[in-house]
Each structure stands twice: as structure tokens, then as C-alpha cells.
Scaffold this active site. Structure first.
Site, mmCIF file in Angstrom:
data_model
loop_
_atom_site.group_PDB
_atom_site.id
_atom_site.type_symbol
_atom_site.label_atom_id
_atom_site.label_comp_id
_atom_site.label_asym_id
_atom_site.label_seq_id
_atom_site.Cartn_x
_atom_site.Cartn_y
_atom_site.Cartn_z
ATOM 1 N N SER A 284 36.652 15.219 13.036
ATOM 2 C CA SER A 284 35.599 14.215 13.091
ATOM 3 C C SER A 284 34.678 14.530 14.267
ATOM 4 O O SER A 284 35.131 15.038 15.302
ATOM 5 C CB SER A 284 36.209 12.822 13.276
ATOM 6 O OG SER A 284 35.240 11.884 13.692
ATOM 7 N N LYS A 290 41.443 12.375 14.454
ATOM 8 C CA LYS A 290 41.436 12.292 12.996
ATOM 9 C C LYS A 290 41.767 13.624 12.341
ATOM 10 O O LYS A 290 41.393 14.682 12.827
ATOM 11 C CB LYS A 290 40.065 11.797 12.488
ATOM 12 C CG LYS A 290 39.815 10.321 12.728
ATOM 13 C CD LYS A 290 38.628 9.823 11.902
ATOM 14 C CE LYS A 290 39.011 9.695 10.447
ATOM 15 N NZ LYS A 290 37.872 9.217 9.620
ATOM 16 N N ASN A 292 41.016 14.418 8.667
ATOM 17 C CA ASN A 292 40.480 13.986 7.379
ATOM 18 C C ASN A 292 40.943 14.912 6.247
ATOM 19 O O ASN A 292 40.995 16.130 6.422
ATOM 20 C CB ASN A 292 38.955 13.976 7.422
ATOM 21 C CG ASN A 292 38.407 12.965 8.415
ATOM 22 O OD1 ASN A 292 38.898 11.850 8.479
ATOM 23 N ND2 ASN A 292 37.413 13.357 9.192
ATOM 24 N N ARG A 324 11.935 27.273 -31.052
ATOM 25 C CA ARG A 324 12.238 27.536 -29.646
ATOM 26 C C ARG A 324 11.748 26.332 -28.871
ATOM 27 O O ARG A 324 10.651 25.846 -29.110
ATOM 28 C CB ARG A 324 11.548 28.821 -29.143
ATOM 29 C CG ARG A 324 12.155 30.087 -29.727
ATOM 30 C CD ARG A 324 11.595 31.326 -29.066
ATOM 31 N NE ARG A 324 12.010 31.427 -27.687
ATOM 32 C CZ ARG A 324 11.288 32.033 -26.736
ATOM 33 N NH1 ARG A 324 10.121 32.550 -27.037
ATOM 34 N NH2 ARG A 324 11.749 32.111 -25.513
#
Length: 480
Positions: A284, A290, A292, A324
Site C-alpha cells: 500500500s 498491508k 493486498n 461487407r
């Protein structure tokens, strides 16, 4: 401007760029042009030696994708400016004056080249994707086998439902991914050759008086490029593209399921799983503590984009007007390439996740025990209700439901003891002994066919479980 993936980190990898980036598309367009020159020379429809000159001129390093992209605005597709540059390079390299330019793009149209080129890009990307997918499924098969008896709690509508096993959860992850992988394995990547309006008119003129036909040339181009032959031009029949989009979206759906489960199960308050650790990952910018679950976050970000992109391919296919199309063709390109990039990028992350997933059986048991014996109410009801005589106008099933209802009035921390007490009071010992009651309240006694289901899943896709420790037959019996 080249897109380095600054805002799409899930697909920001050298492999994804090499297989799906602008240079990959440019190289594929040039490969189609060079392959066509070889087909024409082999059929005696271009001068001897022309294919070698075109192949040399078609080296991708000679061309600037950014410049081609800017100039593509003039004709609406990148083939037109690239073709102009290719012709100049062929003329410059044709030192012997053999007329190699006659082999460049003769009787083709831009859509022939670009459709075939995108099929080349898709084929190469799907091959790499399947390699990662098989690595992931092998890891999931191993988890399923190793944790066949690891108890955890099943959840439905966010709430605890029944006893479960982590082996079955891993097997179900495997199931979704292997089924999607089988879809990818069955895809066709057809070459395109139809000429200006899909009638092969120019090809018919080209082959007049020759042993070749427009159809033999089309098949030869497919063979030259390693693509599938097409029964007919598919300028406006886009099943090849929408099938590819469906297969890629199915893979990303399966990836998304795995990622969503890992994201929940790795929450600190749940703590049943953790992603593999790697230096610098999961950090973080503000909170140094942290970790994550970045792999799952990236994978889920890809999965959430896939339905819209696949839908865009179907929207385009439904709007391929006339012989087309106009803008419908153009919106197909970025959607297809983004799906390829997202699927391949996510595949690498999912494989790393599956191969390094940390599993915490003690936390799984702790969470299973949160509901206590109340979690076994369904099994208890099935086993005990028939043994109870009607009382006060209530059937055995209603009596047991009353026990559950009364238990739920207690505080969560008291529900386990309350349920045991009320259940024992409601069911006489002469009907159900204490020993038998404890058996019914053991989570391991109410797993149904969890182990057998897991074995059957792995047995249904042996090519995707090839590296697991045991193969099983369709009835769940071990063959390894």
C-alpha cells in the site's frame, strides 16, 4: 501512441504485448501478405522468386506501427497504408526485376488480410493461454486431491449453509476452468479469402487457365498460415469471432470465480487462504502493514470487463450489413484484442495464484465451528424427523423446526449449547442415543458425495488434470 498498459496492469506483461500488441498485429498482417505471395508462386501465378522478395520486404521491423496507425485513418483500416509501404519495399528489394510486386495482395481485399491476421494473433494467443490454463488446472487438481478431507464451511447468500470440503471447492474451480479450456481447445481459426465482395471474382480471373482454383488457393493460404480452411468466405458471418469471444469470456468467468472466492477467503477475519507472497507485491502507498491480494484483484478486474467486450463482438456480428460491413467490423477489432490481452494477462496471474496458494485448514475448521451443531440441522432433520411421533399437532419435521427457531432467538455465542440442549429435550434418548446424536452433529458425517463429486470432476477432464497425483474414473474410483 503505443499502449503500455499503464491503466490495465493485469495485461501489462511482455508476453501479452508480444502476442497481442500493435507490433503483433502488424507482423500478422505482413505474414498473411507474405503467405499469399508464397501461395501464388507455388501455384505458378506469380514469378519464381517473388515469394522470397515479398517475405524479405514483410519483415515487421521495417515498419512503424504508430505511423501506420495514423495513416490508417485515410482508408479506415491499417492494411491500406501498410500495403502501400510493403509495395515500395518489394519494389526496392526486387533487384533482379522479376516483378515480385505481382505477388503482393493480388485478388485479396483488406478484410481478407485483416481477418486472417487477427485469426493468427488469436491462435498464437490462445496457445499461450492454454499453456497457462493447464498449469493452473494441474495445480487446482493437486489442491483438490490433497484437501479432499479438509473440512470447511459452505456458504450460500453470504451465510453458512452446510459442511463442505476445501477439496471440493478447488475441484469446482478446476471444473469451471477445465470446461472453459475445452471450449478454447475446440475453437477454429479460419483463414479468410473472398475478394472485394465475397464472390471470389478476382480470384476466378486470376486462376483462369490454371490448374488452381480460388478454393484451392484459399485452402493453400490456410495451410501456409497454419489456420483452418474455411468452406466459404465469412466476411459477414462472424461466428468464428463470436465463438472466440465466448471462449475467452468463459475462461475469464472461471478466473473471476476463483478470484472472488480468494478475495473473500483471504480477508483477515476469515483467514482461510492467502495469496503467495512476492517482494513488492500487495503493498500500500500509505499503510506499510498491508498485504493486498493483488493477484486476485487484477484477475477480477479482467473478469469484470469480459462480458462487455464479448457483448460488443455479438453486437458487431448482428450489425454486419450488406456483403461487407461498415463500422461494425471496426468495433470488433479492439474488443477482440482486449479480450485476448485480458485473458492472457489474467492467465499468468491465476496460475501463480493456484500454484502458490496458501491454505489454512485450522482457520477453515474455526469458521466451520462458528455455527456449531446448528449447521447440521438439515441432516438431523432428515435422520430424526421420521422417528418422532406427532406431538401437540406438530409433525416430527415441525418439532425439529421449532427447535431451530427457538435456538435462533439465543445470542450467537450461546446458540451451539442451546441447540444441543433443546434437541436433546425434543428427541427422547430411547429414539436417538447420545452416541448417535453426536454422530449426527459431526460435520464430517454430512458431506454427502463431496469427495466423489471432486473425483468425478477431475476424471471428466483428464487432459487438464494431467499433472495431479492420481487419475480417477468417471465413477470416482482411483486408477492411479
Amino acid at each position: 501512441m503505443n499502449d503500455a498498459g499503464l491503466l490495465s496492469p493485469v495485461s501489462a506483461s511482455p508476453l501479452v504485448a508480444a502476442l497481442t500488441g500493435d507490433r503483433a498485429v502488424l507482423a500478422a498482417i505482413l505474414a498473411v501478405e507474405a503467405g499469399w505471395a508464397a501461395v501464388l508462386e507455388n501455384a505458378g501465378l506469380a514469378p519464381a522468386g517473388a515469394a522470397a522478395v515479398v517475405a524479405s520486404a514483410a519483415e515487421a521491423g521495417r515498419y512503424d506501427p504508430a505511423d501506420i496507425a495514423r495513416r490508417a485513418q485515410g482508408g479506415g483500416n491499417p492494411v491500406i497504408p501498410l500495403l502501400a509501404d510493403l509495395r515500395k519495399n518489394v519494389q526496392a528489394l526486387d533487384s533482379n526485376g522479376i516483378g515480385a510486386g505481382k505477388a503482393v495482395h493480388t485478388s485479396l481485399t483488406s478484410q481478407d488480410v485483416l481477418d486472417s491476421a487477427l485469426m493468427l494473433v488469436a491462435r498464437n494467443t490462445v496457445e499461450a493461454l492454454l499453456a497457462d490454463l493447464r498449469g493452473t488446472t494441474a495445480a487446482l487438481a493437486t489442491l483438490a486431491e490433497h484437501h479432499a478431507d479438509t473440512l470447511c464451511v459452505g456458504r450460500s447468500l453470504t451465510q453458512h449453509s452446510l459442511p463442505f470440503t476445501f477439496g471440493l471447492r478447488a475441484a469446482q474451480w478446476f471444473h469451471g476452468l477445465a470446461a472453459a479450456g475445452r471450449l478454447l481447445e475446440g475453437l477454429q481459426f479460419p483463414a479468410q479469402f473472398g475478394g472485394a465482395a465475397g464472390t471470389l471474382a478476382a480470384g476466378t480471373v486470376l486462376t483462369a487457365g490454371s490448374h488452381a482454383t480460388p478454393f484451392s488457393l484459399a485452402d493453400a493460404l490456410a495451410s501456409q498460415l497454419g489456420l483452418a480452411p474455411a468452406a466459404a468466405p465469412w466476411h459477414t458471418n462472424r461466428l468464428a469471432v463470436t465463438s472466440l469471444g465466448h471462449g475467452l469470456a468463459a475462461v475469464l468467468d472461471a478466473f473471476g470465480k476463483i478470484a472472488a472466492d480468494v478475495l473473500f477467503l483471504s480477508r483477515p477475519e476469515v483467514g482461510e487462504l492467502a495469496e503467495p507472497r512476492a517482494a513488492g507485491r500487495g503493498v500500500s502507498s500509505a499503510m506499510p502493514q498491508k498485504q493486498n491480494p493483488v493477484l486476485s484483484v487484477l484477475v477480477r478486474s479482467a473478469a469484470l470487463q469480459a462480458p462487455g467486450l464479448a457483448g460488443q463482438l455479438h453486437l458487431a456480428a448482428a450489425n454486419f450489413n450488406d456483403e461487407r460491413p461498415d463500422a461494425a467490423w471496426h468495433i470488433e477489432w479492439p474488443a477482440l484484442r482486449q479480450l485476448l490481452a485480458l485473458a492472457l494477462g489474467a492467465a499468468g496471474h491465476v496460475r501463480e495464484l493456484a500454484e502458490g496458494l496458501q491454505v489454512f485448514p485450522d482457520a477453515m475448521r474455526r469458521n466451520l465451528d462458528l455455527a456449531g451443531p446448528l449447521l447440521l440441522a438439515e441432516g438431523v432433520g432428515a435422520a430424526v424427523a421420521p422417528l418422532l411421533a406427532e406431538r401437540e399437532g406438530l409433525s416430527g419435521k415441525q418439532q425439529l423446526q421449532a427447535v431451530v427457531d427457538q435456538t435462533l432467538q439465543a445470542a450467537p455465542a450461546e446458540q451451539a449449547a442451546t441447540y444441543r440442549k433443546l434437541l436433546r429435550e425434543a428427541v427422547p434418548a430411547r429414539v436417538l442415543t447420545d452416541v448417535r446424536l453426536e454422530e449426527l452433529l459431526n460435520p464430517a458425517s454430512y458431506l454427502g458425495e463431496a469427495a466423489g463429486i471432486a473425483r468425478r470432476i477431475l476424471a471428466a477432464y483428464p487432459q487438464f488434470a494431467a499433472n495431479s497425483s492420481a487419475e480417477t474414473d468417471a465413477n470416482g474410483a482411483s486408477r492411479g
